[in-house]
Design a protein around this motif. Structure first.
Motif, PDB file in Angstrom:
ATOM      1  N   VAL A  36      -0.640   6.858  -0.635  1.00  0.00           N
ATOM      2  CA  VAL A  36       0.753   6.420  -0.695  1.00  0.00           C
ATOM      3  C   VAL A  36       1.629   7.551  -0.156  1.00  0.00           C
ATOM      4  O   VAL A  36       1.395   8.726  -0.462  1.00  0.00           O
ATOM      5  N   ASP A  37       2.615   7.206   0.653  1.00  0.00           N
ATOM      6  CA  ASP A  37       3.474   8.215   1.273  1.00  0.00           C
ATOM      7  C   ASP A  37       4.135   9.095   0.213  1.00  0.00           C
ATOM      8  O   ASP A  37       4.815   8.599  -0.689  1.00  0.00           O
ATOM      9  N   ASP A  38       3.908  10.406   0.314  1.00  0.00           N
ATOM     10  CA  ASP A  38       4.501  11.342  -0.640  1.00  0.00           C
ATOM     11  C   ASP A  38       5.457  12.308   0.050  1.00  0.00           C
ATOM     12  O   ASP A  38       5.779  13.368  -0.481  1.00  0.00           O
ATOM     13  N   GLY A  39       5.943  11.908   1.222  1.00  0.00           N
ATOM     14  CA  GLY A  39       6.867  12.780   1.935  1.00  0.00           C
ATOM     15  C   GLY A  39       8.311  12.362   1.813  1.00  0.00           C
ATOM     16  O   GLY A  39       9.214  13.061   2.274  1.00  0.00           O
ATOM     17  N   THR A  84       7.176   2.059   2.049  1.00  0.00           N
ATOM     18  CA  THR A  84       7.044   3.378   1.432  1.00  0.00           C
ATOM     19  C   THR A  84       7.827   3.376   0.121  1.00  0.00           C
ATOM     20  O   THR A  84       8.723   2.551  -0.083  1.00  0.00           O
ATOM     21  N   PRO A  85       7.510   4.279  -0.800  1.00  0.00           N
ATOM     22  CA  PRO A  85       8.170   4.272  -2.112  1.00  0.00           C
ATOM     23  C   PRO A  85       9.689   4.418  -2.033  1.00  0.00           C
ATOM     24  O   PRO A  85      10.213   5.188  -1.220  1.00  0.00           O
ATOM     25  N   LEU A 103       0.814  -1.217   0.000  1.00  0.00           N
ATOM     26  CA  LEU A 103       0.000   0.000   0.000  1.00  0.00           C
ATOM     27  C   LEU A 103       0.844   1.263   0.000  1.00  0.00           C
ATOM     28  O   LEU A 103       0.343   2.345  -0.331  1.00  0.00           O
ATOM     29  N   GLY A 104       2.098   1.150   0.391  1.00  0.00           N
ATOM     30  CA  GLY A 104       3.005   2.293   0.302  1.00  0.00           C
ATOM     31  C   GLY A 104       2.747   3.395   1.305  1.00  0.00           C
ATOM     32  O   GLY A 104       3.286   4.497   1.160  1.00  0.00           O
ATOM     33  N   ASN A 105       1.966   3.118   2.351  1.00  0.00           N
ATOM     34  CA  ASN A 105       1.633   4.158   3.328  1.00  0.00           C
ATOM     35  C   ASN A 105       2.405   4.016   4.632  1.00  0.00           C
ATOM     36  O   ASN A 105       2.058   4.629   5.642  1.00  0.00           O
TER      37      ASN A 105
END
Length: 745
Positions: A444-447, A489-490, A430-432
């Motif tokens: 999804v984590d964008d930080g 996370t990405p 899930l990328g979170n």
């Protein structure tokens, strides 16, 4: 060759016009190549071109949906050898007598509402009133079998098109070009096998744009437009175009005739190209004043066959400047997800990017929901949805794109420029930042690695997810994809080696790694296994960073545009043909054998002679080619949809070459535009409606067949009373046992 319009003696329907043109061709009254059919309605002018790729029925349906009417066909456009002096004098064509009755179309729908959605409510003007539009917008749309570029222009606060000096017109140009490390690069197939440039490359199928469809629409509250009043025309392939650029201009000779109402002036231009066009790096628009003086000179008349359609860029008698540009999708032109660009002030390049109002998508799903992959806010084991259900937790969100088919239990979508995922998450898919499932979409984590980047594509697989953001690849989940360890996370994929300076335009994760397309060539990383890297290596060697796929064999000299992956095999499209590599135990490579291949090989059978426009991989591989669906590989689970009841074992349990999905039942007479295949079933969108086949586990086939039975041929999904009833669907993803369909808001 030049384009010549031969008028009909009166306006007729498009269907009648095609029949009349066929009759004229059979009688050899018209023996030139037919490029398009011209239409003239009040407030609507343009051309429909069969070679643009849209079937007549689909074109008329889209036309009615956009404008609330049908085109009044007034002439046929042909390609003809014309003497330059004759072209300069302007020969008059004798009208074609027609047997069909005169057609008068209903009035077009007002476009004020469209402008209210696509343009800011408050329009700021940064300079004095003049001829330039105050606000420009642009978007790239997926419309079934085509891609459509839409540009809109709005004049207000004293500015108007009638301030264009007499003797000058306005051109609204479109330019497509390929970019190599920031430098204009060669167009696909611009050279022959000997490395020499094609002098006639613009007349070849991969470069020709003179058959694209186009429409000009004004504000119905103003005065009616027609070629006679505003002089609408199309100009194809500018003389300055080389192998790095392809251009088309829609112009109006008399912008002074465009009338305004109290809200100002409005113009909308649509240009439609085939869906199979190779992706370009840049799509740009330019608005510029033009003068017809050049074309009336002896020198100018020589250019009339290729460039000068009655106007030509001349000196501009104003300090306002000669032109300003509208630069669109710099990452992946003609591809989804579609975003709109809106200029903030006059003469400025658009900077506000949002999902296009007409491309904002809702999602509906049915089938398995073991890990919450339907995103309905709950997880039930099993869930047997008898018909499509609203998106539940997705119902309040509007998306610009959705992940494609896979064998996973995770789904993802793009909201504006950010990614959301839901479903299975124990491997970090899930990328979170969590390692748990989610029954509703989570951001999804964008930080971290994605900070400040715009996500344009996202794809899932069983143990991970990958995305493209600002032309670079990112993955999360299993170490098979990240090039390192597991991550929730990405993670930015290493682009310092083979991908250095390249722009990634497509991405496809599979069970053991990832492949991408960058600058029209494939690259892969992960485990080699049975040849998944495509570079000739096999075994359990792990490649942490991208390496080039072999381009010396079947792909030699070709431009690769699309890539997809099955469980342990990969396929790509290069110049409308399919090529595969990896595991071939059940004929997944489609070349007539069961021998694995560590380098790309050509898919055979009927796809060797058809234009392939999309692929989908799961446990089998499927394709869309010229409006039909084809599948190959293991057939024993009903995943091929060919109508054949395959046995569980033996050589007859699979197809070694592509075989057409059964089109004699519910698909009879329909045009397939999307295909997706997953764990237990496959689906298509045909004429905007979903049809599926395979095992009806947990309602994967809706209520079309009894639970836990096989459908060897496509069945229609019951949409009665649900969110898909009466809707023309535009996107499709198939997961482990679920299906999600995207449809316009």
């Amino acid at each position: 060759m030049t384009r010549v319009t031969i008028p009909f003696e009166h306006a007729i329907t498009l269907s009648d016009a095609i029949q009349e043109a066929e009759a004229e061709a059979e009688a050899e009254t018209v023996d030139e190549e037919i490029l398009a059919f011209q239409f003239e309605n009040p407030h609507l002018v343009g051309e429909y071109s069969p070679s643009a790729g849209t079937p007549v029925e689909e074109y008329l349906r889209n036309f009615e949906a956009r404008y609330g009417t049908a085109p009044q066909i007034t002439g046929v456009v042909v390609a003809r050898d014309v003497d330059p002096n004759e072209a300069a004098r302007g020969r008059t064509e004798k009208p074609i007598p027609v047997r069909a009755p005169k057609f008068v179309a209903p009035p077009a729908r007002a476009l004020d509402g469209t402008m209210a959605e696509t343009a800011p409510q408050t329009m700021e003007v940064s300079s004095a009133p003049d001829w330039r539009p105050n606000v420009m917008t642009g978007d790239l749309r997926n419309t079934g079998s085509t891609r459509t570029l839409v540009q809109t222009y709005h004049w207000s606060d004293g500015s108007s098109s009638d301030q264009t000096p007499l003797g000058f017109g306005l051109e609204f140009g479109v330019e497509l070009w390929n970019r190599d490390s920031g430098v204009l690069g060669a167009r696909p197939n611009c050279q022959d096998l000997a490395g020499q440039p094609y002098l006639d490359y613009k007349d070849r199928s991969w470069a020709s744009n003179y058959g694209w469809s186009w429409t000009v629409a004004d504000n119905p509250n103003g005065g009616p437009i027609a070629p006679a009043s505003i002089g609408a025309y199309a100009d194809y392939n500018d003389l300055s175009d080389d192998c790095g650029r392809n251009s088309m201009t829609v112009g109006i000779r008399y912008p002074q005739a465009l009338l305004q109402n109290s809200a100002g002036g409005f113009l909308r231009i649509e240009i439609e190209a085939p869906a199979g066009i190779l992706p370009s790096s840049v799509a740009a628009g330019v608005v510029q004043p033009v003068s017809d003086e050049f074309c009336t000179t002896p020198v100018g008349s020589l250019y009339s066959l290729t460039d000068c359609m009655g106007v030509y860029a001349g000196s501009w008698p104003s300090s306002a400047g000669p032109q300003f540009r509208l630069t669109l999708n710099e990452d992946r032109a003609w591809q989804s997800p579609a975003l709109c660009w809106t200029s903030a002030a006059k003469g400025e390049e658009p900077s506000v990017r949002t999902p296009c109002p007409e491309n904002q998508l809702r999602l509906a799903g049915w089938g398995g929901n073991y890990a919450g992959e339907l995103g309905v806010g709950s997880s039930d084991v099993p869930v047997s949805a008898a018909s499509p259900i609203p998106g539940g937790g997705l119902a309040g969100l509007t998306f610009a794109g959705v992940s494609s088919s896979n064998t996973a239990y995770t789904n993802c979508a793009i909201l504006t420029e950010d990614a959301y995922c839901w479903g299975y998450g124990s491997d970090g898919q899930l990328g979170n930042g969590s390692w748990v499932d989610s029954v509703s979409p989570v951001a999804v984590d964008d930080g971290g690695a994605l900070a400040g980047r715009a996500v344009t594509q996202i794809e899932t697989t069983f143990m991970g997810t990958c995305a493209i953001a600002d032309g670079a690849p990112f993955c999360w989940g299993s170490s098979n994809y990240t090039g390192g360890g597991y991550s929730a996370t990405p993670v930015a994929i290493d682009i310092s080696g083979a991908l250095a300076g390249k722009t990634v335009t497509d991405i496809a994760p599979h069970d053991l790694g990832v492949c991408v397309i960058a600058d029209f060539a494939p690259y892969c990383w992960g485990y080699a296994y049975v040849g998944l890297l495509g570079n000739g290596t096999t075994g359990w060697t792990y490649q942490a960073s991208p390496v080039p796929v072999d381009m010396t064999g079947a792909l030699s000299g070709k431009q690769v545009s699309d890539i997809v992956a099955g469980t342990d095999f990969v396929c790509a499209i290069a110049e409308y043909r399919a090529y595969c590599w990896g595991d071939n135990n059940y004929g997944e490579l489609g070349n007539g054998s069961t021998v694995d291949s560590a380098v790309p090989i050509a898919v055979g059978g009927p796809l060797g002679d058809l234009n392939v426009t999309s692929l989908s991989g799961g446990y089998v591989m499927c394709a869309v080619a010229e409006g039909d669906a084809y599948c190959w590989g293991r057939g024993s689970d009903g995943l091929l949809g060919t109508g054949v009841a395959y046995p569980r074992t033996g050589t007859s349990s699979h197809e070694l070459l592509p075989r057409k999905v059964d089109d004699g039942g519910v698909l009879l007479g329909k045009t397939v535009t999307h295909i997706a295949t997953g764990d237990v079933h496959g689906c298509v969108l045909a004429d905007g409606q979903p049809f599926c086949w395979g095992e009806n586990r947990d309602g994967a086939l809706g209520n079309a067949v009894p639970a836990n039975t096989l459908a060897w041929s496509p069945v229609a999904i019951d949409t009665t009373g649900g969110p898909l009833e009466g809707i023309f669907a535009v996107g499709l993803t198939v997961g482990g046992g679920s299906t999600i369909v995207a449809y316009p808001k």
